[in-house]
Design a protein around this motif. Structure first.
Motif: not given
Length: 121
Positions: A66-71, A82-84, A91-94
């Protein structure tokens, strides 16, 4: 993760290339289609990627981070988020998010535009 690391990862995918269609905004493309928006080097390190075929699946990222991803503005209804890069998403998830976006875009490319090494995943 730094923006430079993400740019290097995206540009290393089969058939991927970097483009600047809007002034300083950098994107990663495969064929003629964008699979990642990398933004302006002077902006906070963020990445726009297709996180699902629709909002339902893409919203899972918003619940997990919730703090690092938004529509993503303008493209959100199509499953883009949008991902921070410098937040709590590992890193693996990114990399997984980029891979999924890349694979989704390659799957919709005309065969003549698909990279020969599309067996990426």
């Amino acid at each position: 993760m730094t923006r430079d690391e993400m740019v290097a990862y995206c540009s290393g995918l089969p058939g991927a290339w970097l483009d600047r269609p809007w002034e300083e905004t950098e994107v990663a493309k495969v064929g003629s289609r964008i699979f990642a928006f990398l933004g302006n080097p002077d902006d906070p390190p963020r990445l726009w990627v297709k996180c699902g075929p629709d909002r339902v699946l893409a919203d899972e990222w918003l619940h997990r981070h919730p703090d690092d991803a938004e529509v993503a503005p303008y493209l959100g209804r199509y499953g883009w988020n949008t991902l921070r890069l410098d937040g709590g998403i590992g890193d693996d998830e990114l990399f997984e998010a980029v891979d999924s976006s890349y694979d989704a875009v390659v799957a919709k490319l005309p065969k003549r535009e698909r990279p020969s090494a599309a067996q990426h995943s």
